[in-house]
Design an enzyme around this catalytic site. Structure first.
Site, mmCIF file in Angstrom:
data_model
loop_
_atom_site.group_PDB
_atom_site.id
_atom_site.type_symbol
_atom_site.label_atom_id
_atom_site.label_comp_id
_atom_site.label_asym_id
_atom_site.label_seq_id
_atom_site.Cartn_x
_atom_site.Cartn_y
_atom_site.Cartn_z
ATOM 1 C CG ASN A 1 53.578 -46.238 33.310
ATOM 2 O OD1 ASN A 1 53.589 -46.905 32.274
ATOM 3 N ND2 ASN A 1 52.637 -46.358 34.245
ATOM 4 C CE LYS B 1 50.188 -43.977 33.279
ATOM 5 N NZ LYS B 1 49.144 -43.343 34.053
ATOM 6 C CG HIS C 1 50.104 -48.508 36.957
ATOM 7 N ND1 HIS C 1 48.853 -47.983 36.703
ATOM 8 C CD2 HIS C 1 50.961 -47.457 36.996
ATOM 9 C CE1 HIS C 1 48.954 -46.664 36.580
ATOM 10 N NE2 HIS C 1 50.226 -46.319 36.755
ATOM 11 C CD GLU D 1 46.767 -46.056 34.357
ATOM 12 O OE1 GLU D 1 47.581 -46.553 33.561
ATOM 13 O OE2 GLU D 1 46.800 -44.852 34.703
ATOM 14 C CD GLU E 1 52.213 -44.486 40.074
ATOM 15 O OE1 GLU E 1 52.859 -43.631 39.468
ATOM 16 O OE2 GLU E 1 51.543 -45.355 39.494
ATOM 17 N N GLY F 1 47.255 -38.884 36.454
ATOM 18 C CA GLY F 1 46.693 -38.342 35.213
ATOM 19 C C GLY F 1 45.627 -37.290 35.422
ATOM 20 C CB SER G 1 49.743 -35.073 38.479
ATOM 21 O OG SER G 1 48.537 -35.660 38.020
HETATM 22 P P1 PGA Z 1 50.807 -39.459 35.626
HETATM 23 O O1 PGA Z 1 50.871 -41.067 35.746
HETATM 24 O O2 PGA Z 1 52.193 -38.931 35.872
HETATM 25 O O3 PGA Z 1 50.317 -39.199 34.243
HETATM 26 O O4 PGA Z 1 49.856 -38.993 36.673
HETATM 27 C C1 PGA Z 1 51.654 -41.692 36.718
HETATM 28 C C2 PGA Z 1 51.505 -43.183 36.627
HETATM 29 O O5 PGA Z 1 50.382 -43.646 36.401
HETATM 30 O O6 PGA Z 1 52.473 -43.934 36.790
#
Ligand code: PGA
Length: 338
Positions: free
Chosen positions: A72, A74, A170, A172, A246, A252, A292
């Site tokens: 991803n 983003k 997602h 976010e 997730e 993150g 992460s």
């Molecule tokens: P990350 O993000 O691996 O940076 O924690 C995962 C995601 O949001 O899909």
């Protein structure tokens, strides 16, 4: 394999004339394009039992689908950095195991470039698609999401571009952009109708985990998806709907859920699917973990029987690391004896 699974469940149905042109387009381009059940001529693999009963809990210990890893990207990338990432990923293709499915999610702006230049070993995946929140569509056709919706991208457009995957729900988008469970359910159904494979994200906040409502939250998110797609002739679960668990507190943050926490949630998601959708769907649905994941911690997580892959954010922006994470597939198959 996904195409095989879809094809094997195909039966007869009526295809509207408006769908026929896109069907012939798909036939001429079979690569990495997974037709919707409606388009494939499939009937409903209705997820109720044959007499409509639900609720016979069967514990399904692990999935049977291919390992699947997503990157991803983003809201990241310049023309230069995307070009460099594509080049690094392409360079890694000979080192990547053949036993996993992979998708990469660039921004909409970079998507055509990536589709054109990224090796076919990687599928491209959009990061969202649009649906009207108050769309009421008793015929379930969801055919009208192009038009006066400034700034949005529709599943029809992704279908037209032959983008095979879309990431939906997602956290976010849920927390920053107002995607509710209901909207995510509609987006999933609409994207499936247009032949896209869907990765639908679920997960709890730290507060929800701490107050013991993790499963209430996740089951509610799943229920909103099941409500939209489980009894419709043109959509389906199975290999075409991937679930990414997730936990929001792990995204993150560098704070990875423990293997035990992940295994617990994944097996409960699978049990939920067995109970509320069907046992076949519970087995076929790939459940990814995201939060992460990196090239160092992926092997320990991949050993777990209910982890069918990863959704990777930050570490997917490094092509070498992402390739190493894809190769955790072999650790997984070895650990689960497949
Ligand atoms: P990350 O993000 O691996 O940076 O924690 C995962 C995601 O949001 O899909």
């Amino acid at each position: 394999m996904m195409m095989m699974m879809m094809a094997s469940s195909a039966a007869t149905t009526t295809i509207t004339s408006s769908r026929i042109s896109s069907l012939s387009a798909r036939k001429s381009n079979p690569i990495a394009f997974f037709p919707s059940r409606r388009a494939a001529g499939a009937t409903n693999n209705n997820n109720n039992n044959s007499d409509g009963r639900r609720g016979q809990l069967q514990v399904v210990s692990e999935g049977t689908g291919r390992f699947i890893v997503g990157g991803n990207w983003k809201c990241n990338g310049t023309r230069e950095s995307v070009k460099a990432l594509v080049e690094t990923l392409n360079k890694n293709v000979p080192n990547i195991e053949k036993n996993c499915d992979i998708y990469c999610c660039p921004t909409f702006l970079h998507l055509p470039y990536v589709k054109e230049n990224l090796d076919e070993r990687f599928n491209v995946c959009a990061q969202n698609s649009w649906v009207e929140a108050d769309l009421v569509d008793p015929e379930h056709h969801y055919d009208s999401t192009t038009g006066a919706f400034t700034g949005e991208i529709s599943a029809e457009m992704l279908e037209d571009l032959e983008v095979p995957f879309v990431l939906l729900g997602h956290s976010e988008r849920r927390t920053l952009l107002g995607d509710t469970d209901e909207i995510v359910g509609k987006k999933v159904a609409h994207a499936r109708y247009h032949g896209l494979s869907v990765v639908v994200c679920v997960g709890e906040t730290l507060e929800e985990r701490e107050n013991g409502t993790t499963f209430d939250v996740i089951f509610k998110q799943l229920k909103a998806v099941a409500k939209e797609i489980d009894d419709r002739e043109h959509s389906s679960w199975g290999s075409s709907v991937v679930i990414a668990y997730e936990p929001i507190w792990a995204i993150g943050t560098g704070k990875v859920a423990t293997p035990e926490q992940v295994q617990e949630v994944h097996s409960k998601i699978r049990n939920w699917l067995a109970e509320n959708v069907s046992e076949d769907v519970a087995k076929a649905t790939r459940i990814q973990y995201g939060g992460s994941v990196n090239a160092t911690n992926c092997a320990d997580l991949a050993k777990l029987s209910d982890i069918d892959g990863f959704l990777v954010g930050g570490a997917s922006l490094n092509g070498d690391d992402f390739a190493a994470i894809c190769n955790a597939s072999s650790v997984h198959y070895k650990a689960v004896g497949r």
